[in-house]
Design an enzyme around this catalytic site. Structure first.
Site, PDB file in Angstrom:
ATOM      1  N   GLU A  17      61.850 -22.522  36.274  1.00 17.57           N
ATOM      2  CA  GLU A  17      60.538 -21.921  36.026  1.00 17.57           C
ATOM      3  C   GLU A  17      60.288 -21.812  34.519  1.00 17.57           C
ATOM      4  O   GLU A  17      61.189 -21.487  33.755  1.00 17.57           O
ATOM      5  CB  GLU A  17      60.485 -20.524  36.647  1.00 17.57           C
ATOM      6  CG  GLU A  17      59.138 -19.843  36.426  1.00 17.57           C
ATOM      7  CD  GLU A  17      58.959 -18.651  37.346  1.00 17.57           C
ATOM      8  OE1 GLU A  17      58.821 -18.859  38.559  1.00 17.57           O
ATOM      9  OE2 GLU A  17      58.964 -17.519  36.832  1.00 17.57           O
ATOM     10  N   TYR A  49      51.679 -17.769  35.907  1.00 14.82           N
ATOM     11  CA  TYR A  49      50.269 -17.488  35.617  1.00 14.82           C
ATOM     12  C   TYR A  49      50.251 -16.140  34.937  1.00 14.82           C
ATOM     13  O   TYR A  49      50.767 -15.151  35.487  1.00 14.82           O
ATOM     14  CB  TYR A  49      49.549 -17.427  36.960  1.00 14.82           C
ATOM     15  CG  TYR A  49      48.063 -17.465  36.923  1.00 14.82           C
ATOM     16  CD1 TYR A  49      47.371 -18.668  36.789  1.00 14.82           C
ATOM     17  CD2 TYR A  49      47.324 -16.298  37.084  1.00 14.82           C
ATOM     18  CE1 TYR A  49      45.989 -18.703  36.806  1.00 14.82           C
ATOM     19  CE2 TYR A  49      45.943 -16.335  37.107  1.00 14.82           C
ATOM     20  CZ  TYR A  49      45.283 -17.537  36.963  1.00 14.82           C
ATOM     21  OH  TYR A  49      43.917 -17.574  36.991  1.00 14.82           O
ATOM     22  N   GLY A 108      49.819 -10.901  41.994  1.00 11.96           N
ATOM     23  CA  GLY A 108      49.866 -10.548  40.572  1.00 11.96           C
ATOM     24  C   GLY A 108      50.127  -9.060  40.416  1.00 11.96           C
ATOM     25  O   GLY A 108      49.878  -8.282  41.342  1.00 11.96           O
ATOM     26  N   ASP A 109      50.652  -8.705  39.256  1.00  9.53           N
ATOM     27  CA  ASP A 109      50.873  -7.272  39.003  1.00  9.53           C
ATOM     28  C   ASP A 109      49.545  -6.616  38.704  1.00  9.53           C
ATOM     29  O   ASP A 109      48.704  -7.180  38.005  1.00  9.53           O
ATOM     30  CB  ASP A 109      51.860  -7.100  37.846  1.00  9.53           C
ATOM     31  CG  ASP A 109      53.276  -7.411  38.313  1.00  9.53           C
ATOM     32  OD1 ASP A 109      53.628  -7.015  39.445  1.00  9.53           O
ATOM     33  OD2 ASP A 109      54.011  -8.067  37.557  1.00  9.53           O
ATOM     34  N   HIS A 148      59.502  -4.956  47.928  1.00 13.49           N
ATOM     35  CA  HIS A 148      58.580  -4.913  46.790  1.00 13.49           C
ATOM     36  C   HIS A 148      58.472  -3.460  46.315  1.00 13.49           C
ATOM     37  O   HIS A 148      58.491  -2.535  47.132  1.00 13.49           O
ATOM     38  CB  HIS A 148      57.209  -5.448  47.227  1.00 13.49           C
ATOM     39  CG  HIS A 148      56.221  -5.524  46.105  1.00 13.49           C
ATOM     40  ND1 HIS A 148      55.260  -4.563  45.909  1.00 13.49           N
ATOM     41  CD2 HIS A 148      56.056  -6.429  45.114  1.00 13.49           C
ATOM     42  CE1 HIS A 148      54.534  -4.891  44.843  1.00 13.49           C
ATOM     43  NE2 HIS A 148      54.993  -6.016  44.341  1.00 13.49           N
ATOM     44  N   GLN A 175      62.286 -12.878  44.438  1.00 14.09           N
ATOM     45  CA  GLN A 175      62.479 -12.225  43.144  1.00 14.09           C
ATOM     46  C   GLN A 175      63.972 -12.330  42.802  1.00 14.09           C
ATOM     47  O   GLN A 175      64.812 -12.491  43.690  1.00 14.09           O
ATOM     48  CB  GLN A 175      62.092 -10.761  43.284  1.00 14.09           C
ATOM     49  CG  GLN A 175      62.134 -10.008  41.986  1.00 14.09           C
ATOM     50  CD  GLN A 175      61.418  -8.685  42.118  1.00 14.09           C
ATOM     51  OE1 GLN A 175      61.830  -7.823  42.892  1.00 14.09           O
ATOM     52  NE2 GLN A 175      60.352  -8.519  41.388  1.00 14.09           N
ATOM     53  N   GLN A 211      66.967  -8.234  27.748  1.00 15.92           N
ATOM     54  CA  GLN A 211      66.327  -8.970  28.843  1.00 15.92           C
ATOM     55  C   GLN A 211      66.634  -8.279  30.169  1.00 15.92           C
ATOM     56  O   GLN A 211      65.763  -8.158  31.032  1.00 15.92           O
ATOM     57  CB  GLN A 211      66.846 -10.412  28.853  1.00 15.92           C
ATOM     58  CG  GLN A 211      66.182 -11.302  29.894  1.00 15.92           C
ATOM     59  CD  GLN A 211      66.957 -12.599  30.094  1.00 15.92           C
ATOM     60  OE1 GLN A 211      67.903 -12.911  29.354  1.00 15.92           O
ATOM     61  NE2 GLN A 211      66.576 -13.368  31.097  1.00 15.92           N
TER      62      GLN A 211
HETATM   63  P1  FAD Z   1      51.614  -9.348  48.077  1.00 13.59           P
HETATM   64  O1  FAD Z   1      52.253 -10.310  49.007  1.00 13.59           O
HETATM   65  O2  FAD Z   1      50.145  -9.129  48.206  1.00 13.59           O
HETATM   66  O3  FAD Z   1      52.396  -7.964  48.221  1.00 13.59           O
HETATM   67  C1  FAD Z   1      52.160  -6.909  47.294  1.00 13.59           C
HETATM   68  C2  FAD Z   1      52.422  -5.565  47.984  1.00 13.59           C
HETATM   69  O4  FAD Z   1      51.418  -5.342  48.993  1.00 13.59           O
HETATM   70  C3  FAD Z   1      53.766  -5.498  48.721  1.00 13.59           C
HETATM   71  O5  FAD Z   1      54.239  -4.183  48.618  1.00 13.59           O
HETATM   72  C4  FAD Z   1      53.403  -5.848  50.170  1.00 13.59           C
HETATM   73  O6  FAD Z   1      54.325  -5.277  51.099  1.00 13.59           O
HETATM   74  C5  FAD Z   1      52.021  -5.189  50.277  1.00 13.59           C
HETATM   75  N1  FAD Z   1      51.141  -5.878  51.228  1.00 13.59           N
HETATM   76  C6  FAD Z   1      51.015  -7.204  51.459  1.00 13.59           C
HETATM   77  N2  FAD Z   1      50.068  -7.430  52.390  1.00 13.59           N
HETATM   78  C7  FAD Z   1      49.574  -6.224  52.761  1.00 13.59           C
HETATM   79  C8  FAD Z   1      48.556  -5.788  53.672  1.00 13.59           C
HETATM   80  N3  FAD Z   1      47.881  -6.669  54.418  1.00 13.59           N
HETATM   81  N4  FAD Z   1      48.294  -4.447  53.789  1.00 13.59           N
HETATM   82  C9  FAD Z   1      48.984  -3.543  53.029  1.00 13.59           C
HETATM   83  N5  FAD Z   1      49.957  -3.890  52.157  1.00 13.59           N
HETATM   84  C10 FAD Z   1      50.239  -5.218  52.017  1.00 13.59           C
HETATM   85  N6  FAD Z   1      53.076 -12.337  38.706  1.00 13.59           N
HETATM   86  C11 FAD Z   1      52.152 -12.916  37.887  1.00 13.59           C
HETATM   87  O7  FAD Z   1      51.253 -12.216  37.376  1.00 13.59           O
HETATM   88  N7  FAD Z   1      52.190 -14.256  37.627  1.00 13.59           N
HETATM   89  C12 FAD Z   1      53.127 -15.086  38.169  1.00 13.59           C
HETATM   90  O8  FAD Z   1      53.121 -16.281  37.904  1.00 13.59           O
HETATM   91  C13 FAD Z   1      54.103 -14.523  39.032  1.00 13.59           C
HETATM   92  N8  FAD Z   1      55.059 -15.290  39.632  1.00 13.59           N
HETATM   93  C14 FAD Z   1      55.949 -14.726  40.514  1.00 13.59           C
HETATM   94  C15 FAD Z   1      56.891 -15.556  41.165  1.00 13.59           C
HETATM   95  C16 FAD Z   1      57.812 -14.998  42.061  1.00 13.59           C
HETATM   96  C17 FAD Z   1      58.807 -15.884  42.764  1.00 13.59           C
HETATM   97  C18 FAD Z   1      57.814 -13.590  42.298  1.00 13.59           C
HETATM   98  C19 FAD Z   1      58.827 -12.985  43.228  1.00 13.59           C
HETATM   99  C20 FAD Z   1      56.888 -12.776  41.665  1.00 13.59           C
HETATM  100  C21 FAD Z   1      55.937 -13.335  40.777  1.00 13.59           C
HETATM  101  N9  FAD Z   1      54.978 -12.534  40.139  1.00 13.59           N
HETATM  102  C22 FAD Z   1      54.040 -13.111  39.289  1.00 13.59           C
HETATM  103  C23 FAD Z   1      54.957 -11.087  40.328  1.00 13.59           C
HETATM  104  C24 FAD Z   1      54.046 -10.698  41.520  1.00 13.59           C
HETATM  105  O9  FAD Z   1      52.704 -11.041  41.235  1.00 13.59           O
HETATM  106  C25 FAD Z   1      54.178  -9.190  41.725  1.00 13.59           C
HETATM  107  O10 FAD Z   1      55.454  -8.880  42.213  1.00 13.59           O
HETATM  108  C26 FAD Z   1      53.086  -8.531  42.566  1.00 13.59           C
HETATM  109  O11 FAD Z   1      53.217  -7.118  42.411  1.00 13.59           O
HETATM  110  C27 FAD Z   1      53.151  -8.844  44.064  1.00 13.59           C
HETATM  111  O12 FAD Z   1      52.758 -10.134  44.314  1.00 13.59           O
HETATM  112  P2  FAD Z   1      52.852 -10.744  45.814  1.00 13.59           P
HETATM  113  O13 FAD Z   1      52.247 -12.086  45.741  1.00 13.59           O
HETATM  114  O14 FAD Z   1      54.223 -10.619  46.333  1.00 13.59           O
HETATM  115  O15 FAD Z   1      51.860  -9.722  46.562  1.00 13.59           O
END
Ligand code: FAD
Length: 287
Positions: A17, A49, A108-109, A148, A175, A211
């Site tokens: 990555e 991203y 995304g965060d 998460h 993660q 880190q």
């Molecule tokens: P989601 O799948 O939407 O989950 C987020 C939270 O919401 C979780 O607690 C989940 O249990 C909960 N949830 C999901 N669906 C529902 C629902 N229907 N109802 C209620 N709760 C729900 N961040 C960046 O900004 N840019 C990146 O490029 C990036 N790359 C990443 C790559 C990897 C491999 C990983 C593991 C993380 C990455 N992240 C990145 C961080 C990520 O965006 C954050 O961890 C973010 O907080 C959660 O993203 P997610 O796609 O897992 O979200």
């Protein structure tokens, strides 16, 4: 090439990555670092991203340069938090316009000021929309072996993970984790709820004590006593800490492969030297 095809192959492989720069002035340096990693011939590379979509143009630019100059399959990331439906449609057309077959769809965060675009709330909403627009693209999603940070508990997180996979996700990347047993337990739990897509473990080589503290603070990842002792002992010596961190990550990868995992994604953080040292350590193991 689609990443789900790569993952179907049973030969052990490593992918890396990279992340885009915060400002355009850093673009050439990042492209050079990404190019040096691509020259190591990984099975694919992902390009993150930036928070709130600040880097969307550069994410595509770095990904397309890896693909066009080195022929390495790439996967740009895309997040919900700042994305309108129009933006997602535009990003997809840029991805396809650059002959890229993969996209990582994330929430995304959440920004500190709480300002988000509400077109997509969860990653599953984004995945569903991408799948509807492009039935053939390979979509990756994120998963969390330790749960998460916002989830009430692991069961709830896995319940929503299943929803994400059902929305059209072809594979998941984890993660980072520092204890492989956490990952093996997670694999049992997701199988139990019927998640059957490939799950790629994400390994982060920790090369400085700073880190580690930053990554752990953001992700809530637990640090085993064995690794804490390494960081306590070598953290003040940059050369020793770099070597110890690379060896620790290598050992995690060897253990994963020995336990039947065929593909590992390495969070190489734009460091070609770290990526290269890991591959060197694995040269008798990875084809
Ligand atoms: P989601 O799948 O939407 O989950 C987020 C939270 O919401 C979780 O607690 C989940 O249990 C909960 N949830 C999901 N669906 C529902 C629902 N229907 N109802 C209620 N709760 C729900 N961040 C960046 O900004 N840019 C990146 O490029 C990036 N790359 C990443 C790559 C990897 C491999 C990983 C593991 C993380 C990455 N992240 C990145 C961080 C990520 O965006 C954050 O961890 C973010 O907080 C959660 O993203 P997610 O796609 O897992 O979200």
């Amino acid at each position: 090439m689609k990443i789900n095809k790569i993952l179907a192959d049973k030969t052990p492989t490593i992918s890396f990555e990279v992340f885009p720069p915060k400002a355009e002035t850093g673009l050439e340096d990042v492209k050079a670092a990404a190019g040096a990693i691509a020259a190591l011939n990984p099975s694919f590379m992902s390009v993150t991203y930036g928070a709130a979509g600040s880097t969307s143009k550069m994410t595509i630019e770095v990904a397309s340069s890896i693909k066009s100059l080195y022929g390495v399959p790439v996967m740009p990331h895309l997040t919900c938090v700042a994305s309108t439906k129009e933006h997602v449609a535009n990003m997809l057309s840029q991805v396809r316009g650059n002959n890229i077959d993969n996209i990582m769809a994330l929430r995304g965060d959440l920004p500190k000021d709480g300002v988000v675009c509400n077109d997509y709330v969860h990653a599953s909403d984004l995945i569903r929309d991408i799948r509807a627009q492009d039935p053939d693209i390979c979509i990756g999603g994120a998963c969390y072996p330790e749960g998460h940070v916002e989830s009430a508990n692991k069961s709830e997180d896995i319940h929503f993970l299943k929803e994400k996979v059902d929305a059209g996700c072809d594979f998941l990347t984890t993660q980072m984790f520092f204890d492989n047993n956490i990952f093996y337990n997670f694999l049992y739990r997701v199988k139990d709820v019927g998640i059957n897509v490939p799950i790629v473990p994400g390994i982060m080589p920790i090369t400085t004590a700073r880190q580690l503290s930053r990554s752990v603070q953001l992700s809530g990842t637990s640090v085993p006593e064995r690794f804490k002792a390494i960081v306590d002992h070598f953290g003040d010596d940059p050369v020793a800490m770099r070597q110890a961190g690379i060896i620790y990550a290598t050992e995690q990868i060897i253990d994963l492969i020995a336990n039947g995992i065929t593909h590992v994604h390495v969070y190489s953080m734009n460091k070609p030297d770290v990526a290269s040292d890991i591959l060197y350590n694995l040269k008798g193991i990875i084809g």
